[in-house]
Design an enzyme around this catalytic site. Structure first.
Site, PDB file in Angstrom:
ATOM      1  N   CYS A 454      16.428  32.959  50.063  1.00 13.90           N
ATOM      2  CA  CYS A 454      15.217  32.739  50.855  1.00 13.90           C
ATOM      3  C   CYS A 454      14.189  31.924  50.087  1.00 13.90           C
ATOM      4  O   CYS A 454      13.370  31.222  50.682  1.00 13.90           O
ATOM      5  CB  CYS A 454      14.615  34.077  51.290  1.00 13.90           C
ATOM      6  N   HIS A 827      11.211  39.058  49.071  1.00 11.90           N
ATOM      7  CA  HIS A 827      11.674  38.100  50.075  1.00 11.90           C
ATOM      8  C   HIS A 827      10.616  37.004  50.244  1.00 11.90           C
ATOM      9  O   HIS A 827       9.421  37.263  50.100  1.00 11.90           O
ATOM     10  CB  HIS A 827      11.893  38.833  51.404  1.00 11.90           C
TER      11      HIS A 827
END
Length: 996
Positions: A454, A827
């Site tokens: 990510c 994330h």
């Protein structure tokens, strides 16, 4: 006597009168009596019991039978013979079409008087055969319950040997067809009691004959796995499973999941129907069996079954939390389904619309069960937030609903996620990840997460949304000399023109991978961005030049043209310059060094300092630009580059502050502050950018990006161990160091240094301070005096001539957010919008500055949220508030785009001219063919998947619509789903909806 009894029973006397006369007949029956009279009385009492049209008549028949069975055993045994019983069981009793429903009750009543008789064994043998025949005829729940009651009271009548196994299997078949035809609460309770009697008989048989258990379970699985077109088997089958000993669970599940004769469709159908059993109110251990089978399927890597079943059933399971009677089991199943479904956010996101309503309902219920479930549900939701961060717009209502509930710590969350995952090998689920049916409604394309990538996806999307950079990359024609740039061009082209909802950046990842990064581990997106830009820059710089050059501009002198055309694309787009000056505080000699940068790394001021207060920064106001308090003597600012931003050294007078601004809304006619106007060299009343600029900052007690920039540009004292070696003094001296921007980049990248090393834990910790982000900011750029006049003709905000500073305006275009508490985990996702110049074709080219368009300065420019494969519409409000709602989600990397007509006006003019001449970039033939072929391939894949999926899930059992549970709860505020008023029930309808 039988005639007298019959006359009394059939008479119209009141029941109390009849009862007295009947009592006399019964007393007389206790006396010795001839055989013929006994038979007459037994026949009459049998008739009353089996065909009496009132309960009173049946009760009289029962009393008489019991008296004769007790006082006249020989006559009773002779009457209650095998032939008579066989006739009752096979032909029934009473007129045709009105056969008695009480035959089994009658037999059970009479058996107690013949247990010691010589004919007892013959009767038992007959009944063992007849009860097996009866269950094979699929009797009603009521008749099955009577059989079970008979066999439970007289176990000698239970079939034996192979017939016993067959009997169990057929009894399970009967249960599978049970249906409650009434919605009345009393009828439902009676139905549940009947089911319990039948399943209780199975328990009794299994307890004495364990060899019958596995064949019975095999029959049960055959029923629930059947894919034939028929009505779904009854949820009453749940009552069977609760009596299977738990010690058999592992072996049963292992045999099922490793049986090659069971197809995936059968297995999916079976587990789907088992999950429906959570609505069965009286079952025990049902949740344990469901979870065990789900775990068994995960162990043999049947992930496609698990995914289909979870997505089709999780909402129904969730809806059962409304009902206290099944809540505990439903919550256990829900917890496993969510905590194990870790490869995708789909399952959790299906529940998001319903969570606030359920939480409100549980709070209103105000019971121990509801309170406990609320805490467990909140823990579960926070686990999902942790696992699937990057959806602030979706999560905000849910977070608001559970804000008063306890929050689990990160260790607890990791423990729950770790022990419930289907597999520890993430690559085993890679092929299942994007289950996206169509392209996002935004028209944008997502990027597939290739295993903690990510960090790369968010950077690529930010670079892609930098439209000037994207167009330049797509316009490149020389591919062989720049392999990494070519891969980026292909990636951008697919993001622009693919029909897929998301594409895989695998090829680009392998080409741009920093060699020190650990595969599969989370990385720092800022570190990746620096490495990527440096690679692209060096690749071009070392002789692999771009052939597609900017068109000549009439405004661009030969020297300026040479200056820009000799830059690499990375330098043109992201390159800026900074002058570092060090002044010796003894001899006042100044040494300076200019260096290039592609991003500014902004450290946080120390905790004991509030930059705005110490630097006299005015609070952000509703109207007007934000300024730093000007000094009393303006010559101090204009004549010296040494602008104080850190606490002054003791004994020295405080120097005035430097100025970095956000633009604010200026009300028409409102007087401007002449001091602040002079301080930055901008006349706010005359500059349309000041008059109509955007302003967005956080509350007074939060940091702002401006604070961090000011801190970065403020002088630093070099003393003690950090003394500066002055060449003029030829010794170490106290000194002052300051950084000044001498060339503003086209795209300004700001990295907020949130990660610092904690010597106590020996780990990098994260600074979670909320930092407000201005949507527009002005940056002071130092220019040489001889450049000032030329620069001003390009429309810059001009400071006083002697100052040498100009203000360059930047618009926010991307924000990369890090969710988590360390750089090694968490994330990344990003917010982006497309900032472009909206200069009309008829714009004068004489250098006269014109007001920017309303759209350019408007908050309504569309924002997008990029979170791996998911792309959605968003807003600047979401960008601004994300940390307020989710404290671990903090802005990390910011992209700003310089407005046209400012410091880099030659580049802007060239880009604008290129845009007018070429419009959308035209891709070279190979690239266009590759995209076209992939789009055709994608359509073929979609057609094939649609066919396979339709065949795969067509066998899923039909079940009541799950949302009716929520609608019922909404319509009836007093309903909590219990089965009685004492449990807070909402009436018979709600209970029927629960069970069926």
């Amino acid at each position: 006597m039988d005639k007298i009894l019959e006359a009394v029973v059939m008479s119209s006397y009141p029941n109390n009168v009849k009862q007295g006369l009947v009592r006399r007949v019964i007393e007389a029956a206790k006396q010795p009596m001839d055989s013929e009279q006994c038979w007459s009385m037994l026949e009459l009492s049998t008739k009353l019991y089996l065909t009496g049209d009132t309960k009173y008549k049946r009760e009289i028949g029962k009393e008489v039978l019991e008296v004769y069975g007790h006082y006249h055993p020989e006559e009773f045994e002779e009457f209650f013979n095998v032939r008579f019983l066989l006739s009752l069981l096979q032909e029934g009793y009473g007129p045709l079409g009105k056969r008695s429903h009480y035959v089994l009750d009658y037999i059970q009543l009479g058996l107690q008087f013949v247990l010691e008789s010589p004919s007892a064994n013959s009767i038992f043998s007959l009944l063992r055969i007849e009860v097996l025949r009866k269950v094979c005829e699929r009797p009603s729940p009521k008749q099955c319950a009577k059989i079970s009651k008979l066999l439970t009271q007289h176990p000698q009548c239970i079939p034996t040997g192979k017939h016993q196994v067959l009997f169990c299997q057929q009894l399970i078949r009967c249960i599978g067809q049970f249906q409650c035809v009434s919605e009345g609460e009393e009828d439902i309770m009676e139905f549940l009691e009947q089911v319990n009697k039948v399943s209780g008989l199975l328990q009794r048989i299994w307890r004495t004959q364990t060899s019958a258990i596995l064949p019975s379970l095999k029959e049960l699985f055959t029923i629930i796995s059947s894919t034939e077109e028929q009505e779904a088997p009854s949820n009453a089958l749940a009552s069977v499973v609760q009596f299977v000993p738990l010690e058999l669970m592992d072996g049963v599940i292992r045999n099922l999941t490793n049986d090659d004769s069971i197809t995936d469709v059968q297995m999916m159908t079976a587990i789907g129907r088992m999950i429906d059993w959570v609505s069965w109110p009286l079952g025990k251990n049902i949740d344990k069996w469901i979870i065990a089978l789900l775990k068994g399927l995960a162990a043999v890597k049947k992930f496609s079954i698990l995914i289909e079943v979870t997505l089709s059933k999780i909402e129904k399971v969730f809806s059962k939390l409304l009902y206290p009677i099944v809540r505990e089991g439903a919550l256990s199943v829900l917890q496993y389904m969510l905590l194990s479904f870790q490869h995708s956010h789909e399952a959790f996101h299906l529940l998001l619309p319903h969570i606030p309503r359920l939480v409100a309902s549980l709070k209103k219920e105000d019971s121990n069960s509801a309170a406990s479930s609320l805490e467990q549900l909140a823990e579960l939701i926070h686990c999902m937030f942790f696992r699937f961060s990057g959806f602030p717009d979706l999560y905000e209502p849910v977070l608001d609903a559970i804000k008063a509930l306890p929050i689990p710590n990160e260790d607890r969350i990791k423990h729950l996620l770790g022990q419930n995952a289907w597999t520890s090998q993430k690559n085993e689920l890679a092929c299942f990840y994007p289950r996206l049916a169509s392209k996002s409604e935004t028209g944008k394309i997502g990027l597939i997460n290739l295993g903690n990538t990510c960090y790369m996806n968010s950077i690529i999307q930010s670079l892609f949304m930098a439209s000037d950079f994207r167009h330049s990359v797509l316009n490149l024609t020389e591919g062989n000399s720049q392999p990494l740039m070519t891969k980026l061009q292909w990636l951008f082209a697919f993001l622009e023109h693919s029909q897929r909802p998301a594409i895989s950046p695998e090829s680009f990842l392998s080409a741009s991978w920093p060699p020190w990064f650990t595969p599969g581990a989370q990385q720092d997106c800022s570190e990746y961005l620096k490495y990527l830009l440096d690679r692209l820059h060096e690749e071009e710089k070392t002789g692999k030049r771009i052939y597609q050059k900017l068109k000549e501009s009439s405004l661009m002198s030969q020297a300026v043209e040479h200056h820009y055309l000799n830059k690499t694309l990375i330098e043109k787009m992201f390159g800026g310059k900074m002058m570092t000056k060090i002044r010796c505080l003894k001899c006042l000699n100044v040494s300076s060094r200019e260096e290039a940068f592609t991003d500014l790394s902004l450290a946080f001021p120390p905790p004991d300092r509030h930059v705005r207060g110490s630097m006299s920064v005015l609070p952000v106001e509703e109207i007007g630009p934000q300024f730093i308090q000007p000094p009393e003597n303006l010559s101090q600012l204009m004549g010296s580059p040494w602008i104080q931003r850190k606490p002054p050294v003791a004994g020295e007078p405080a120097a005035p502050p430097m100025l970095v601004e956000t633009l604010g809304f200026q009300e028409p006619g409102e007087p401007t502050n002449p001091l602040s106007s002079n301080a930055v060299g901008v006349d706010a009343a005359k500059d349309p950018l000041s008059a109509f600029g955007e302003q967005a900052c956080g509350p007074k007690d939060s940091r702002s990006v401006l604070d961090l920039i000011n801190y970065f540009l403020s002088p630093e004292k070099l003393t003690a161990e950090n003394k500066y070696h002055c060449e003029k003094c030829a010794s170490l001296q106290d000194a002052e160091k300051v950084a000044e921007l001498t060339e503003g980049p086209h795209y300004l990248i700001l990295t907020l240094l949130r990660f610092s090393f904690d010597p106590r834990t020996m780990k990098r910790k994260k600074i979670l301070d909320n930092v407000s982000i201005p949507v527009v900011l002005k940056l002071p750029i130092l220019v040489a005096p001889e450049e000032t006049e030329d620069v001003c003709q390009c429309g810059k905000d001009r400071a006083a001539p002697e100052s040498g500073f100009v203000s360059v305006v930047y618009d926010l275009c991307s924000v990369v957010v890090h969710s988590g508490i360390s750089s090694e985990s968490g994330h990344y996702y990003c917010y982006s919008r497309e900032c472009t110049d909206t200069v009309p074709h008829g714009q004068p080219r004489d250098g006269t500055p014109k007001p920017a368009s309303d759209k350019q300065l408007d908050f309504e420019i569309q924002w997008y949220l990029f979170n791996d494969t998911r792309v959605s519409f968003s807003s600047f409000e979401s960008v601004s508030n994300v940390t307020s709602f989710f404290p671990k989600d903090t802005a990390y990397v910011l992209f700003y785009r310089q407005r046209p007509g400012r410091q880099s006006c030659p580049l802007h003019e060239a880009l604008a001219e290129a845009g007018r001449l070429h419009g959308e970039p035209s891709l070279h033939k190979d690239l266009m063919e590759a995209i076209s072929k992939d789009n055709i391939l994608y359509l073929q894949e979609q057609e094939k998947e649609a066919r396979n999926r339709a065949a795969y899930i067509s066998a899923l059992p039909k079940s009541p619509l799950w949302w009716r549970d929520f609608d019922r709860d909404k319509d009836d505020d007093n309903s909590s789903g219990g089965c009685s008023p004492a449990a807070g029930g909402g009436g018979s309808g709600s209970f029927h909806g629960l069970v069926f």
